[in-house]
Design an enzyme around this catalytic site. Structure first.
Site, mmCIF file in Angstrom:
data_model
loop_
_atom_site.group_PDB
_atom_site.id
_atom_site.type_symbol
_atom_site.label_atom_id
_atom_site.label_comp_id
_atom_site.label_asym_id
_atom_site.label_seq_id
_atom_site.Cartn_x
_atom_site.Cartn_y
_atom_site.Cartn_z
ATOM 1 N N LYS A 23 28.454 42.115 44.050
ATOM 2 C CA LYS A 23 28.075 41.415 45.290
ATOM 3 C C LYS A 23 28.273 42.322 46.507
ATOM 4 O O LYS A 23 27.401 42.429 47.351
ATOM 5 C CB LYS A 23 28.931 40.154 45.498
ATOM 6 C CG LYS A 23 28.813 39.111 44.415
ATOM 7 C CD LYS A 23 29.677 37.893 44.726
ATOM 8 C CE LYS A 23 31.164 38.181 44.799
ATOM 9 N NZ LYS A 23 31.783 38.627 43.534
ATOM 10 N N ARG A 72 33.149 30.106 47.810
ATOM 11 C CA ARG A 72 33.630 30.221 46.440
ATOM 12 C C ARG A 72 33.969 28.859 45.851
ATOM 13 O O ARG A 72 34.400 28.783 44.695
ATOM 14 C CB ARG A 72 34.879 31.102 46.406
ATOM 15 C CG ARG A 72 34.586 32.551 46.019
ATOM 16 C CD ARG A 72 35.925 33.258 45.971
ATOM 17 N NE ARG A 72 35.921 34.461 45.205
ATOM 18 C CZ ARG A 72 35.839 35.692 45.727
ATOM 19 N NH1 ARG A 72 35.668 35.862 47.004
ATOM 20 N NH2 ARG A 72 35.939 36.745 44.939
ATOM 21 N N ARG A 96 36.817 50.137 39.041
ATOM 22 C CA ARG A 96 36.553 50.074 40.489
ATOM 23 C C ARG A 96 37.683 50.775 41.249
ATOM 24 O O ARG A 96 38.855 50.610 40.936
ATOM 25 C CB ARG A 96 36.458 48.608 40.936
ATOM 26 C CG ARG A 96 36.397 48.481 42.448
ATOM 27 C CD ARG A 96 35.763 47.205 42.915
ATOM 28 N NE ARG A 96 36.515 46.012 42.567
ATOM 29 C CZ ARG A 96 36.109 44.783 42.882
ATOM 30 N NH1 ARG A 96 34.963 44.596 43.520
ATOM 31 N NH2 ARG A 96 36.830 43.742 42.528
ATOM 32 N N ARG A 102 42.605 48.215 43.137
ATOM 33 C CA ARG A 102 43.132 47.039 43.827
ATOM 34 C C ARG A 102 44.145 46.320 42.931
ATOM 35 O O ARG A 102 43.939 46.222 41.727
ATOM 36 C CB ARG A 102 41.979 46.065 44.161
ATOM 37 C CG ARG A 102 41.287 46.393 45.448
ATOM 38 C CD ARG A 102 39.979 45.653 45.619
ATOM 39 N NE ARG A 102 39.988 44.227 45.272
ATOM 40 C CZ ARG A 102 38.937 43.431 45.431
ATOM 41 N NH1 ARG A 102 37.812 43.897 45.937
ATOM 42 N NH2 ARG A 102 39.004 42.167 45.082
ATOM 43 N N ARG A 119 41.008 35.742 37.386
ATOM 44 C CA ARG A 119 39.951 35.602 38.394
ATOM 45 C C ARG A 119 38.661 35.115 37.743
ATOM 46 O O ARG A 119 37.916 34.343 38.342
ATOM 47 C CB ARG A 119 39.724 36.931 39.110
ATOM 48 C CG ARG A 119 40.909 37.318 39.987
ATOM 49 C CD ARG A 119 40.775 38.709 40.541
ATOM 50 N NE ARG A 119 39.729 38.817 41.530
ATOM 51 C CZ ARG A 119 39.184 39.971 41.917
ATOM 52 N NH1 ARG A 119 39.582 41.101 41.370
ATOM 53 N NH2 ARG A 119 38.256 39.985 42.827
HETATM 54 P P1 ADP Z 1 32.035 42.395 43.761
HETATM 55 O O1 ADP Z 1 31.839 42.580 45.233
HETATM 56 O O2 ADP Z 1 31.051 41.419 43.161
HETATM 57 O O3 ADP Z 1 33.444 42.077 43.380
HETATM 58 P P2 ADP Z 1 31.552 45.299 43.610
HETATM 59 O O4 ADP Z 1 30.285 45.444 44.408
HETATM 60 O O5 ADP Z 1 32.808 45.763 44.238
HETATM 61 O O6 ADP Z 1 31.690 43.781 43.052
HETATM 62 O O7 ADP Z 1 31.319 46.049 42.215
HETATM 63 C C1 ADP Z 1 32.352 46.094 41.209
HETATM 64 C C2 ADP Z 1 32.416 47.497 40.591
HETATM 65 O O8 ADP Z 1 31.227 47.738 39.821
HETATM 66 C C3 ADP Z 1 32.492 48.618 41.640
HETATM 67 O O9 ADP Z 1 33.331 49.640 41.127
HETATM 68 C C4 ADP Z 1 31.043 49.085 41.771
HETATM 69 O O10 ADP Z 1 30.980 50.462 42.166
HETATM 70 C C5 ADP Z 1 30.496 48.863 40.353
HETATM 71 N N1 ADP Z 1 29.090 48.452 40.343
HETATM 72 C C6 ADP Z 1 28.434 47.653 41.237
HETATM 73 N N2 ADP Z 1 27.136 47.455 40.873
HETATM 74 C C7 ADP Z 1 26.981 48.125 39.689
HETATM 75 C C8 ADP Z 1 25.872 48.291 38.776
HETATM 76 N N3 ADP Z 1 24.668 47.736 39.013
HETATM 77 N N4 ADP Z 1 26.090 49.036 37.672
HETATM 78 C C9 ADP Z 1 27.322 49.584 37.431
HETATM 79 N N5 ADP Z 1 28.381 49.470 38.234
HETATM 80 C C10 ADP Z 1 28.236 48.745 39.353
HETATM 81 P P1 AMP Z 2 36.836 39.630 46.788
HETATM 82 O O1 AMP Z 2 37.088 40.855 47.554
HETATM 83 O O2 AMP Z 2 35.628 38.854 47.274
HETATM 84 O O3 AMP Z 2 36.797 39.864 45.294
HETATM 85 O O4 AMP Z 2 38.071 38.642 47.067
HETATM 86 C C1 AMP Z 2 39.389 39.004 46.690
HETATM 87 C C2 AMP Z 2 40.289 37.776 46.691
HETATM 88 O O5 AMP Z 2 40.345 37.208 48.015
HETATM 89 C C3 AMP Z 2 39.845 36.619 45.797
HETATM 90 O O6 AMP Z 2 40.260 36.781 44.449
HETATM 91 C C4 AMP Z 2 40.560 35.430 46.484
HETATM 92 O O7 AMP Z 2 41.936 35.395 46.186
HETATM 93 C C5 AMP Z 2 40.411 35.787 47.960
HETATM 94 N N1 AMP Z 2 39.143 35.236 48.508
HETATM 95 C C6 AMP Z 2 38.074 35.946 48.988
HETATM 96 N N2 AMP Z 2 37.104 35.116 49.398
HETATM 97 C C7 AMP Z 2 37.545 33.846 49.160
HETATM 98 C C8 AMP Z 2 36.993 32.543 49.337
HETATM 99 N N3 AMP Z 2 35.753 32.359 49.830
HETATM 100 N N4 AMP Z 2 37.756 31.477 48.978
HETATM 101 C C9 AMP Z 2 38.995 31.630 48.497
HETATM 102 N N5 AMP Z 2 39.562 32.820 48.279
HETATM 103 C C10 AMP Z 2 38.862 33.928 48.606
#
Ligand code: ADP
Ligand code: AMP
Length: 214
Positions: free
Chosen positions: A13, A88, A127, A160, A171
């Site tokens: 995302k 969420r 990541r 992280r 999660r």
């Molecule tokens: P989210 O915001 O949904 O938690 P991220 O955008 O941070 O996810 O992506 C999670 C991990 O996967 C990151 O390390 C990112 O670089 C990697 N990633 C994102 N999109 C792709 C893809 N299409 N193919 C492979 N790896 C990806």
């Molecule tokens: P993210 O970076 O989007 O993966 O969010 C990391 C963490 O932040 C999540 O696992 C939740 O603990 C908290 N968080 C982020 N966005 C929300 C939301 N919309 N509602 C509740 N918790 C959130």
């Protein structure tokens, strides 16, 4: 243009939201990034959010909605935004809809980046996030030029706390129970679009552009 990114944690995302924000020159609003910035700055909000985030739980709706509504009320959000990680829960979505309705406005697109759980677990372990600017990398798919160092600002890259395997499992459970119902919520509103998130990130982006540009 108001866009919501849906998908499991690690589905990509944030990666896609940043690309959308750049292409359409709208802010990328990530509640997770706002919480992490607060944790880094040692604020009370950060302290409260951290206690939930470290366990892989959601931060309570009341707190999350408040920070999100404050953020989207800012001037730079006037022409639209892309929300990453919000809503969420169904109550979060309902509050957002109610606030937008008051302004005679609405969400235009909800994009579900679809990735099965098996891929997610692999992705999260790889990541790496920049401690300073929040840029994300992946040790296999998107490696930085120099191991452990952010290409953009030269700061340290870390795994992280909530990307550790035991927390990722939690999660994902939380995602299936509390967040996945939003797919049906937006489907009923006829604004849901699902894209395959397992392919290369440029191909995911191409699918999203097709949705946004029809
Ligand atoms: P989210 O915001 O949904 O938690 P991220 O955008 O941070 O996810 O992506 C999670 C991990 O996967 C990151 O390390 C990112 O670089 C990697 N990633 C994102 N999109 C792709 C893809 N299409 N193919 C492979 N790896 C990806
Ligand atoms: P993210 O970076 O989007 O993966 O969010 C990391 C963490 O932040 C999540 O696992 C939740 O603990 C908290 N968080 C982020 N966005 C929300 C939301 N919309 N509602 C509740 N918790 C959130």
């Amino acid at each position: 243009m108001k866009i919501i990114m849906l998908g499991a944690p690690g589905a990509g995302k944030g990666t896609q939201a940043k690309m959308i924000a750049e292409k359409y020159d709208i802010p990328h609003v990530s509640t997770g990034d706002i919480f992490r910035a607060n944790i880094k700055n040692g604020t009370d909000l950060g302290k409260e959010a951290k206690s939930y985030m470290d366990k892989g739980q959601l931060v309570p709706d009341e707190l999350t909605v408040r920070i999100l509504l404050d953020r989207v009320a800012k001037d730079d959000c006037k022409n639209g935004y892309v929300l990453d990680g919000f809503p969420r829960t169904i109550p979060q979505a309902e509050v957002l809809d109610a606030e937008l309705t008051k302004l005679g406005d609405k969400v235009d697109f909800a994009i579900d980046v679809d990735v099965p759980d098996e891929n997610i677990i692999r992705r999260m372990g790889g990541r790496r996030a920049c401690v300073t600017c929040g840029a994300t990398y992946h040790i296999e798919h998107v490696p930085p030029k120099k191991e452990g160092i952010c290409d953009k600002c030269g700061s340290e890259l870390i795994l992280r706390d909530d990307d550790k395997p035991e927390t990722v499992k939690n999660r994902l459970d939380v995602y299936h129970k509390q967040t996945q119902p939003l797919i049906e919520y937006y489907n009923k509103k006829n604004i849901l679009h699902t894209v395959d998130g397992t392919v290369d990130m440029k191909d995911v982006f191409d699918s999203i552009i097709k949705v946004l540009e029809g």
